[in-house]
Structure formats: structure tokens, C-alpha cells
Design a protein around this motif. Structure first.
Motif, PDB file in Angstrom:
ATOM      1  N   PRO A 257       0.830  -1.209   0.000  1.00  0.00           N
ATOM      2  CA  PRO A 257       0.000   0.000   0.000  1.00  0.00           C
ATOM      3  C   PRO A 257       0.869   1.265   0.000  1.00  0.00           C
ATOM      4  N   GLY A 258       0.244   2.378  -0.367  1.00  0.00           N
ATOM      5  CA  GLY A 258       0.954   3.650  -0.365  1.00  0.00           C
ATOM      6  C   GLY A 258       1.338   4.071  -1.772  1.00  0.00           C
ATOM      7  N   PRO A 259       2.112   5.138  -1.866  1.00  0.00           N
ATOM      8  CA  PRO A 259       2.536   5.638  -3.181  1.00  0.00           C
ATOM      9  C   PRO A 259       3.309   4.571  -3.953  1.00  0.00           C
ATOM     10  N   VAL A 260       3.058   4.517  -5.259  1.00  0.00           N
ATOM     11  CA  VAL A 260       3.699   3.515  -6.121  1.00  0.00           C
ATOM     12  C   VAL A 260       5.009   4.085  -6.667  1.00  0.00           C
ATOM     13  N   HIS A 261       6.069   3.302  -6.528  1.00  0.00           N
ATOM     14  CA  HIS A 261       7.369   3.691  -7.073  1.00  0.00           C
ATOM     15  C   HIS A 261       7.539   3.044  -8.442  1.00  0.00           C
ATOM     16  N   VAL A 262       7.688   3.883  -9.458  1.00  0.00           N
ATOM     17  CA  VAL A 262       7.875   3.384 -10.819  1.00  0.00           C
ATOM     18  C   VAL A 262       9.368   3.259 -11.093  1.00  0.00           C
ATOM     19  N   PRO A 263       9.852   2.081 -11.449  1.00  0.00           N
ATOM     20  CA  PRO A 263      11.289   1.897 -11.716  1.00  0.00           C
ATOM     21  C   PRO A 263      11.756   2.713 -12.921  1.00  0.00           C
ATOM     22  N   ALA A 264      13.050   2.805 -13.055  1.00  0.00           N
ATOM     23  CA  ALA A 264      13.630   3.493 -14.205  1.00  0.00           C
ATOM     24  C   ALA A 264      13.325   2.712 -15.481  1.00  0.00           C
ATOM     25  N   PRO A 265      13.332   3.382 -16.631  1.00  0.00           N
ATOM     26  CA  PRO A 265      13.064   2.682 -17.897  1.00  0.00           C
ATOM     27  C   PRO A 265      13.992   1.485 -18.085  1.00  0.00           C
ATOM     28  N   GLY A 266      13.409   0.378 -18.493  1.00  0.00           N
ATOM     29  CA  GLY A 266      14.184  -0.828 -18.718  1.00  0.00           C
ATOM     30  C   GLY A 266      14.442  -1.659 -17.489  1.00  0.00           C
ATOM     31  N   VAL A 267      13.973  -1.191 -16.332  1.00  0.00           N
ATOM     32  CA  VAL A 267      14.163  -1.925 -15.078  1.00  0.00           C
ATOM     33  C   VAL A 267      12.817  -2.525 -14.678  1.00  0.00           C
ATOM     34  N   TYR A 268      12.814  -3.841 -14.428  1.00  0.00           N
ATOM     35  CA  TYR A 268      11.565  -4.539 -14.108  1.00  0.00           C
ATOM     36  C   TYR A 268      11.781  -5.458 -12.905  1.00  0.00           C
ATOM     37  N   PRO A 269      11.880  -4.895 -11.712  1.00  0.00           N
ATOM     38  CA  PRO A 269      12.211  -5.716 -10.530  1.00  0.00           C
ATOM     39  C   PRO A 269      11.151  -6.747 -10.196  1.00  0.00           C
ATOM     40  N   HIS A 270       9.888  -6.433 -10.451  1.00  0.00           N
ATOM     41  CA  HIS A 270       8.837  -7.370 -10.076  1.00  0.00           C
ATOM     42  C   HIS A 270       8.870  -8.625 -10.935  1.00  0.00           C
ATOM     43  N   VAL A 271       9.358  -8.495 -12.162  1.00  0.00           N
ATOM     44  CA  VAL A 271       9.481  -9.675 -13.015  1.00  0.00           C
ATOM     45  C   VAL A 271      10.555 -10.602 -12.469  1.00  0.00           C
TER      46      VAL A 271
END
Length: 283
Positions: A257-271
């Protein structure tokens, strides 16, 4: 020279001589008391004070007794108040426990209700952009919109279609502007047909229509919160939204929960985390 008997404290008497030759007329007429006091011994003075002391002692004893009674009453009041406070504390603790139980029950029922609402809405889609007219046949208009998007209505049988929401007017178009067409809720006979229609989003868009999942209010708010992250991952992966969670290739991703942090372009940590989770499951 005269004398008198004076009682002493030890119970004996003593004969005291008095010299009356030095007395003048004034002392003889009005100074008897002064002469007697002056001639009294220490024992006489102490003896004369004993009644007053005894009286004072009795008065002080009465006052002390009254104070003691008052203290006893106050102690009883304090003890009673302490008992009442303890009883209130026990009552409050019982109420707090009951409130916690009710909150748990309410949360469980709310979650259950949300699951039921999700299941019910999973048969629905929302269709926007269809012109609204008085006394219209909403189902017929829906089928026409499907045909324009390249879908055969007979292949995706519709249970019911109806408008929802309030009529609103675009104020920027002036007072003569027509009301905006309301969304159409479409319920299918088969749940699988929802995905079939959503896969034709671009075809609907080319015809000036929009189709969306029909989501509960809680899921609408959560999808809006996750939208920046979903847009980021959609540049490379198949991203969706199901049961209040973002999905990547159909796998749900837990986003705190809370504000969503969008990764830098080309970075996909959740994958990466998803791949690690799949590897653990396979192992």
C-alpha cells in the motif's frame, strides 16, 4: 503577719506566712486578687491551669475524633470509587474485546462481499461512447456496436444490457449541449466472453467506443493507484488487473500500500521477483 494553708501537688499542705504590714489602703481595698496571684506558688499556678488544659484536651479529642471519622468516610469513598473504577475497567475491556471481534467480523464480511461482487461483475463489461437516445433499445445498440468492432453478437451471447449513472452535460459546450451518453453495462451468459470482447479493445477504439472491465469501487481505486506501474510493465510484458492486483502474464503481483514507485526505464524488478517465485514453486 498572717498565714494560710496552701495545697501542694503531692497532696500535702504547707503553711505560708503573709506580711500584711506593707499593705496600703489602696491594696487593702482593691488589690486582694493581685496579692493572692503574686503570692501563689508554681504548684498553685499549675493547679489553676489544669481545668483549662483538661477542657482544651477534651475539645481537641473531639476535633481529632471528627477528623478521624471524616478520614474513615473518605477512605470508604475512595475504596468504593476504586471498586467502581475496577468494574468500569473490566467493562471497558470487555467492550474493547467485543469491538475487536466485531471489527474482525466486519472486515471478514467486507472481504467476502468484495469477492462476491468481483465474481458477479466478472460477467460484465462497460461500453462507453454509444450515443444515447430517449426510449432507445439499449441491447440492440450494443449489438450494433459489437458488429462495428468486428464481433458477431451471436458468438458472445448477451444476458442483459442497460445504461448506468446520471446524465451529465459538457459545460464547455454551452447550455444547448446534449447530455453525455452514459455507460452501458453488458452482462454475458458466459464469463469467458468477457475476455473475448476485451481482446477487441483496439477495434472498439477505432469506432469511437471504449470497453472496460466492470470493477467494484475498491478495485477501481486500486487500479488507478497501480496504473503508472502497469503502464511501465506494459511496454515489455502482458499486464492485466485481476481481483485487486496487477498481473504480469497472468501472475498476480503484490504491491505494498501507499505511493507507487515506478522503476527506471528498462528496469523490471517485479518480473525478477516473479521469476524467483516461479523457480521456487517449480523446485
Amino acid at each position: 503577719m498572717t498565714g494560710k494553708q496552701v495545697a501542694l501537688l503531692d497532696g500535702t499542705t504547707k503553711h505560708v506566712l503573709e506580711d500584711t504590714s506593707m499593705m496600703d489602703d489602696s491594696s487593702a481595698s482593691g488589690g486582694d486578687d493581685q496579692l493572692n496571684v503574686a503570692d501563689m506558688t508554681t504548684d498553685d499556678i499549675i493547679r489553676s491551669m489544669i481545668p483549662q488544659i483538661l477542657h482544651t484536651n477534651k475539645r481537641m479529642e473531639r476535633e481529632i475524633h471528627a477528623v478521624a471519622n471524616r478520614l474513615t468516610s473518605l477512605e470508604a469513598t475512595v475504596a468504593s470509587n476504586e471498586d467502581n473504577i475496577c468494574a468500569i475497567d473490566r467493562r471497558v475491556a470487555s467492550i474493547d474485546q467485543r469491538v475487536q471481534q466485531l471489527e474482525t467480523t466486519v472486515a471478514r464480511l467486507a472481504a467476502r462481499n468484495l469477492d462476491l461482487e468481483r465474481h458477479s461483475r466478472s460477467f460484465n463489461i462497460r461500453l462507453l461512447g454509444v450515443r444515447e437516445e430517449a426510449k432507445e433499445n439499449t441491447l440492440f445498440k450494443t449489438m450494433l456496436a459489437f458488429k462495428e468492432a468486428g464481433l458477431n453478437p451471436d458468438h458472445v451471447p448477451i444476458s442483459i444490457a442497460h445504461r448506468v449513472g446520471k446524465l451529465t452535460t459538457d459545460k464547455t459546450q454551452g447550455a444547448e449541449a446534449e447530455p453525455k451518453p452514459r455507460a452501458i453495462i453488458i452482462r454475458f451468459v458466459r464469463k469467458s466472453d468477457v475476455r473475448v470482447v476485451l481482446n477487441h479493445k483496439e477495434d472498439f477504439k477505432k469506432r469511437g467506443y471504449s470497453v472496460f472491465q466492470d470493477l467494484p469501487a475498491d478495485d477501481v481505486a486500486e487500479k488507478k493507484r497501480l496504473q503508472p506501474l502497469m503502464t511501465h510493465y506494459a511496454t515489455k510484458y502482458r499486464v492485466g488487473f485481476r481481483a485487486g492486483k496487477m498481473t504480469i502474464h497472468g501472475m498476480a503481483i503484490d504491491i505494498p500500500p501507499g505511493p507507487v514507485h515506478v522503476p527506471a526505464p528498462g528496469v523490471y524488478p517485479h518480473v525478477r521477483l516473479l521469476a524467483e517465485s516461479l523457480a521456487e514453486d517449480c523446485g
